[in-house]
Design a protein around this motif. Structure first.
Motif, PDB file in Angstrom:
ATOM      1  N   ILE A  98      -9.475   4.566  -5.521  1.00 13.10           N
ATOM      2  CA  ILE A  98      -9.557   3.801  -4.273  1.00 13.10           C
ATOM      3  C   ILE A  98     -11.010   3.412  -3.990  1.00 13.10           C
ATOM      4  CG2 ILE A  98      -9.228   3.940  -1.771  1.00 13.10           C
ATOM      5  CD1 ILE A  98      -6.735   5.641  -2.351  1.00 13.10           C
ATOM      6  N   GLY A  99     -11.940   4.323  -4.200  1.00 14.40           N
ATOM      7  CA  GLY A  99     -13.361   4.017  -3.998  1.00 14.40           C
ATOM      8  C   GLY A  99     -13.878   2.957  -4.958  1.00 14.40           C
ATOM      9  N   ASP A 107       0.828  -1.211   0.000  1.00 10.74           N
ATOM     10  CA  ASP A 107       0.000   0.000   0.000  1.00 10.74           C
ATOM     11  C   ASP A 107       0.860   1.258   0.000  1.00 10.74           C
ATOM     12  OD1 ASP A 107      -2.370  -1.331  -0.106  1.00 10.74           O
ATOM     13  OD2 ASP A 107      -2.928  -0.977   1.991  1.00 10.74           O
ATOM     14  N   GLY A 138     -12.080   0.681  -6.386  1.00  7.91           N
ATOM     15  CA  GLY A 138     -11.461  -0.579  -5.966  1.00  7.91           C
ATOM     16  C   GLY A 138     -12.209  -1.226  -4.815  1.00  7.91           C
ATOM     17  N   SER A 139     -12.660  -0.430  -3.868  1.00  8.19           N
ATOM     18  CA  SER A 139     -13.435  -0.966  -2.749  1.00  8.19           C
ATOM     19  C   SER A 139     -14.773  -1.531  -3.224  1.00  8.19           C
ATOM     20  CB  SER A 139     -13.684   0.124  -1.704  1.00  8.19           C
ATOM     21  OG  SER A 139     -12.475   0.548  -1.148  1.00  8.19           O
ATOM     22  N   SER A 192     -14.120  -4.808  -5.017  1.00  4.46           N
ATOM     23  CA  SER A 192     -13.776  -5.910  -4.115  1.00  4.46           C
ATOM     24  C   SER A 192     -15.031  -6.477  -3.455  1.00  4.46           C
ATOM     25  CB  SER A 192     -12.755  -5.469  -3.060  1.00  4.46           C
ATOM     26  OG  SER A 192     -13.316  -4.536  -2.170  1.00  4.46           O
ATOM     27  N   SER A 193     -15.979  -5.622  -3.099  1.00  4.45           N
ATOM     28  CA  SER A 193     -17.251  -6.109  -2.549  1.00  4.45           C
ATOM     29  C   SER A 193     -18.020  -6.916  -3.588  1.00  4.45           C
ATOM     30  CB  SER A 193     -18.115  -4.934  -2.087  1.00  4.45           C
ATOM     31  OG  SER A 193     -17.486  -4.225  -1.068  1.00  4.45           O
TER      32      SER A 193
END
Length: 161
Positions: A92-93, A61, A95-96, A99-100
């Motif tokens: 980043i958002g 990271d 990517g989150s 991932s969910s």
């Protein structure tokens, strides 16, 4: 900057492989002690087994996120510097969110017909190690694509002091 991001991706791949190996060891230990059917069981392993994967994830990271922040700030035209920071945070958002979405897809694809999938309520009954290997494989694909794109990138040499 691009090398720093690439190093971060590479470290994250190693981190996922280490996490998969540790999870495989944890499942073997649970099986050895007959704890697979007990979701509340404490597996007789030291917490220090988690240290390498967390150190690697943190290092990955540091390289990737700092590299992206620097890249989006320095490579944007001077009038759009704030937009570069917004793009960095948007990545980043996204990517989150992805991932969910991936966790949901894996849960639905690997489970079914009353059977537990890779990700289930009983960690001892699932196979999170397979999920870590999947993440490592996806990251290898992303890394190959990243190398291809990064090699053709031409830096904006307009740097302020």
């Amino acid at each position: 900057m691009l090398q720093r991001i690439g190093i971060g991706i590479l470290i994250s791949i190693v981190s996922m492989v280490v996490a998969a190996v540790v999870e495989t060891k944890r499942l073997e230990t649970a099986r050895e002690y007959g704890l697979l059917d007990d979701p509340n069981a404490t597996i007789p392993m030291k917490i220090w087994w988690l240290l390498p994967q967390y150190l690697l994830a943190g290092a990955g990271d540091v390289f990737a996120i700092v590299g992206m922040q620097e890249f989006f700030y320095e490579q944007m035209p001077s009038d759009l510097k704030s937009m570069g920071l917004a793009l960095y945070l948007s990545i980043i958002g996204i990517g989150s969110f992805l991932s969910s979405f991936l966790i949901s897809i894996v849960g639905k694809m690997t489970g079914g017909d009353g059977e537990d999938g890779w990700i289930c309520d009983n960690m001892n009954g699932g196979h999170i190690d397979y999920f870590y290997y999947l993440l490592a494989g996806i990251s290898v694909g992303v890394f190959v694509m990243y190398i291809y794109v990064a090699r053709s990138y031409v830096y904006n040499r307009e740097r302020g002091l």
